[in-house]
Design a protein around this motif. Structure first.
Motif, PDB file in Angstrom:
ATOM      1  N   THR A   5       0.837  -1.193   0.000  1.00 10.00           N
ATOM      2  CA  THR A   5       0.000   0.000   0.000  1.00 10.00           C
ATOM      3  C   THR A   5       0.871   1.242   0.000  1.00 10.00           C
ATOM      4  O   THR A   5       2.064   1.192   0.330  1.00 10.00           O
ATOM      5  CB  THR A   5      -0.916   0.042   1.239  1.00 10.00           C
ATOM      6  OG1 THR A   5      -0.096   0.025   2.430  1.00 10.00           O
ATOM      7  CG2 THR A   5      -1.856  -1.150   1.268  1.00 10.00           C
ATOM      8  N   VAL A  26      -7.578  10.190  -4.429  1.00  6.65           N
ATOM      9  CA  VAL A  26      -7.301   8.758  -4.536  1.00  6.65           C
ATOM     10  C   VAL A  26      -8.298   8.086  -5.463  1.00  6.65           C
ATOM     11  O   VAL A  26      -7.946   7.296  -6.344  1.00  6.65           O
ATOM     12  CB  VAL A  26      -7.323   8.093  -3.139  1.00  6.65           C
ATOM     13  CG1 VAL A  26      -7.133   6.583  -3.261  1.00  6.65           C
ATOM     14  CG2 VAL A  26      -6.252   8.686  -2.238  1.00  6.65           C
ATOM     15  N   SER A  27      -9.567   8.421  -5.282  1.00  4.57           N
ATOM     16  CA  SER A  27     -10.626   7.820  -6.098  1.00  4.57           C
ATOM     17  C   SER A  27     -10.474   8.168  -7.575  1.00  4.57           C
ATOM     18  O   SER A  27     -10.667   7.314  -8.456  1.00  4.57           O
ATOM     19  CB  SER A  27     -11.990   8.278  -5.585  1.00  4.57           C
ATOM     20  OG  SER A  27     -13.033   7.778  -6.391  1.00  4.57           O
ATOM     21  N   ASN A  29      -7.909   8.542  -9.194  1.00  5.88           N
ATOM     22  CA  ASN A  29      -6.826   7.752  -9.775  1.00  5.88           C
ATOM     23  C   ASN A  29      -7.081   6.246  -9.651  1.00  5.88           C
ATOM     24  O   ASN A  29      -6.159   5.442  -9.816  1.00  5.88           O
ATOM     25  CB  ASN A  29      -5.502   8.116  -9.112  1.00  5.88           C
ATOM     26  CG  ASN A  29      -5.008   9.486  -9.519  1.00  5.88           C
ATOM     27  OD1 ASN A  29      -4.582   9.693 -10.651  1.00  5.88           O
ATOM     28  ND2 ASN A  29      -5.079  10.447  -8.601  1.00  5.88           N
ATOM     29  N   GLY A  31      -7.940   4.463  -6.999  1.00  3.82           N
ATOM     30  CA  GLY A  31      -7.397   3.826  -5.809  1.00  3.82           C
ATOM     31  C   GLY A  31      -8.467   3.329  -4.852  1.00  3.82           C
ATOM     32  O   GLY A  31      -9.564   3.881  -4.780  1.00  3.82           O
ATOM     33  N   ASN A  32      -8.121   2.267  -4.121  1.00  4.27           N
ATOM     34  CA  ASN A  32      -8.992   1.707  -3.090  1.00  4.27           C
ATOM     35  C   ASN A  32      -8.407   2.043  -1.723  1.00  4.27           C
ATOM     36  O   ASN A  32      -7.324   1.569  -1.366  1.00  4.27           O
ATOM     37  CB  ASN A  32      -9.111   0.189  -3.239  1.00  4.27           C
ATOM     38  CG  ASN A  32      -9.943  -0.427  -2.128  1.00  4.27           C
ATOM     39  OD1 ASN A  32     -11.054   0.009  -1.860  1.00  4.27           O
ATOM     40  ND2 ASN A  32      -9.389  -1.443  -1.475  1.00  4.27           N
ATOM     41  N   TRP A  53      -3.788   3.521   0.856  1.00  5.24           N
ATOM     42  CA  TRP A  53      -4.553   2.922  -0.236  1.00  5.24           C
ATOM     43  C   TRP A  53      -3.720   1.864  -0.958  1.00  5.24           C
ATOM     44  O   TRP A  53      -2.491   1.851  -0.890  1.00  5.24           O
ATOM     45  CB  TRP A  53      -5.033   3.999  -1.214  1.00  5.24           C
ATOM     46  CG  TRP A  53      -3.958   4.699  -1.997  1.00  5.24           C
ATOM     47  CD1 TRP A  53      -3.477   4.363  -3.227  1.00  5.24           C
ATOM     48  CD2 TRP A  53      -3.212   5.860  -1.586  1.00  5.24           C
ATOM     49  NE1 TRP A  53      -2.492   5.235  -3.620  1.00  5.24           N
ATOM     50  CE2 TRP A  53      -2.323   6.172  -2.640  1.00  5.24           C
ATOM     51  CE3 TRP A  53      -3.223   6.674  -0.454  1.00  5.24           C
ATOM     52  CZ2 TRP A  53      -1.439   7.239  -2.579  1.00  5.24           C
ATOM     53  CZ3 TRP A  53      -2.346   7.748  -0.394  1.00  5.24           C
ATOM     54  CH2 TRP A  53      -1.469   8.022  -1.447  1.00  5.24           C
ATOM     55  N   LEU A  55      -1.798  -0.087  -3.778  1.00  3.62           N
ATOM     56  CA  LEU A  55      -1.035   0.271  -4.963  1.00  3.62           C
ATOM     57  C   LEU A  55      -1.553  -0.459  -6.197  1.00  3.62           C
ATOM     58  O   LEU A  55      -1.528   0.082  -7.307  1.00  3.62           O
ATOM     59  CB  LEU A  55       0.446  -0.047  -4.743  1.00  3.62           C
ATOM     60  CG  LEU A  55       1.219   0.947  -3.873  1.00  3.62           C
ATOM     61  CD1 LEU A  55       2.608   0.414  -3.568  1.00  3.62           C
ATOM     62  CD2 LEU A  55       1.311   2.295  -4.561  1.00  3.62           C
ATOM     63  N   PHE A  58      -3.880   1.225  -8.875  1.00  2.86           N
ATOM     64  CA  PHE A  58      -3.838   2.683  -8.787  1.00  2.86           C
ATOM     65  C   PHE A  58      -3.367   3.252 -10.112  1.00  2.86           C
ATOM     66  O   PHE A  58      -2.450   2.725 -10.755  1.00  2.86           O
ATOM     67  CB  PHE A  58      -2.914   3.120  -7.653  1.00  2.86           C
ATOM     68  CG  PHE A  58      -3.065   4.555  -7.261  1.00  2.86           C
ATOM     69  CD1 PHE A  58      -4.274   5.022  -6.763  1.00  2.86           C
ATOM     70  CD2 PHE A  58      -2.014   5.452  -7.386  1.00  2.86           C
ATOM     71  CE1 PHE A  58      -4.426   6.353  -6.387  1.00  2.86           C
ATOM     72  CE2 PHE A  58      -2.152   6.776  -7.015  1.00  2.86           C
ATOM     73  CZ  PHE A  58      -3.366   7.228  -6.520  1.00  2.86           C
TER      74      PHE A  58
END
Length: 284
Positions: A5, A26-27, A29, A31-32, A53, A55, A58
């Motif tokens: 992460t 983050v979202s 791109n 990402g979780n 988040w 990797l 991403f």
């Protein structure tokens, strides 16, 4: 194996919409988010955030993340630090004669409880060489006296550089590091055998016994030039009674020293500690 992460630690001026902006970045791109922890210090007008988040999946390559995080931090008017969960820190343990913290940290590292490597143990006494070498660590004896302190610290700094050390831990190292040392190497974590800010300095258990306290503890903190006054990371306590003698307080205190130091080190290694205004926010 746990998937790696990315971890962002950010401190910036507080204003509405920061949580949304960070999570939205983050979202956007792909990402979780695994963990999101935030704190507002209204007195200082500061916003602190720890965002972690996955990797995998991403949208930004790992190599470009430091630059992207720097740009995000600048846009928010703050300072950000980026870490990756699969990067193990190289840690040097400083010790004197007491072995309980050294043994505990080496055992926890071998057991996988602490995500770090311990390639180096530095001591001003030869007593703990066998323990360090049994765990595969290089043991270096660097005697320290009032006359040789400067030369000793220069040798210690050379050893830290040789081994590529990221973090130093004073695991019952009964010496005070100079401002010159701290100016050239950081961070350094210390375990103090007292529930700070009470009983700073030497022999705190003796002074606690004389005062008849009913609670003793240990404090893990970052080291600064002011003795035992660095930002506190973790503390542990235990009850004592009128029946306890000084040796009982020392015995009980050693358990707290091991516990507080291991907890603090784990929190630091997992990038859960943020230092600001001479204090810490610890996101467990």
């Amino acid at each position: 194996m746990v998937a790696p992460t990315a971890i962002l630690q950010l401190i910036c001026p507080d204003r509405p919409g920061l949580v949304s902006e960070l999570s939205g970045w983050v979202s956007a791109n792909g990402g979780n988010i695994r963990h999101a922890d935030h704190h507002t210090d209204s007195g200082a007008g500061l916003f602190l955030s720890r965002l972690e988040w996955d990797l995998e999946g991403f949208g930004l390559p790992r190599a470009s993340l430091p630059e992207a995080v720097q740009a995000l931090s600048a846009r928010l008017g703050g300072e950000g630090q980026l870490h990756f969960s699969d990067q193990q820190r190289r840690v040097a343990l400083f010790v004197s004669k007491q072995d309980h913290c050294l043994l505990d940290l080496l055992w926890r590292t071998r057991a996988g409880e602490l995500p770090m490597q311990v390639p180096l143990v530095i001591s001003n006494h030869p007593d703990l060489r066998a323990i360090a070498e049994d765990f595969g660590a290089r043991f270096e004896l660097v005697p320290v006296s009032a006359e040789s302190k400067h030369q000793a610290e220069q040798r210690q700094l050379e050893l830290l550089a040789e081994e590529g050390i990221d973090l130093a831990v004073l695991a019952k190292y009964m010496q005070v590091l100079s401002g010159d040392f701290l100016g050239r190497f950081s961070p350094v974590i210390n375990i103090h055998h007292s529930f700070l800010p009470a009983f700073t300095g030497a022999q705190p258990y003796h002074r606690a016994w004389e005062r008849g306290v009913k609670l003793i503890g240990a404090t893990a903190h970052y080291v600064t030039e002011e003795l035992d006054a660095g930002p506190i990371i973790e503390q542990a306590t235990v009850h004592v009674s009128h029946r306890d003698e000084v040796h009982d307080l020392i015995r009980k205190g050693r358990d707290m020293e091991r516990l507080a130091l291991a907890r603090a080190l784990r929190q630091h290694l997992h990038h859960q500690v943020m230092v600001y205004r001479g204090r810490t926010a610890v996101f467990d």
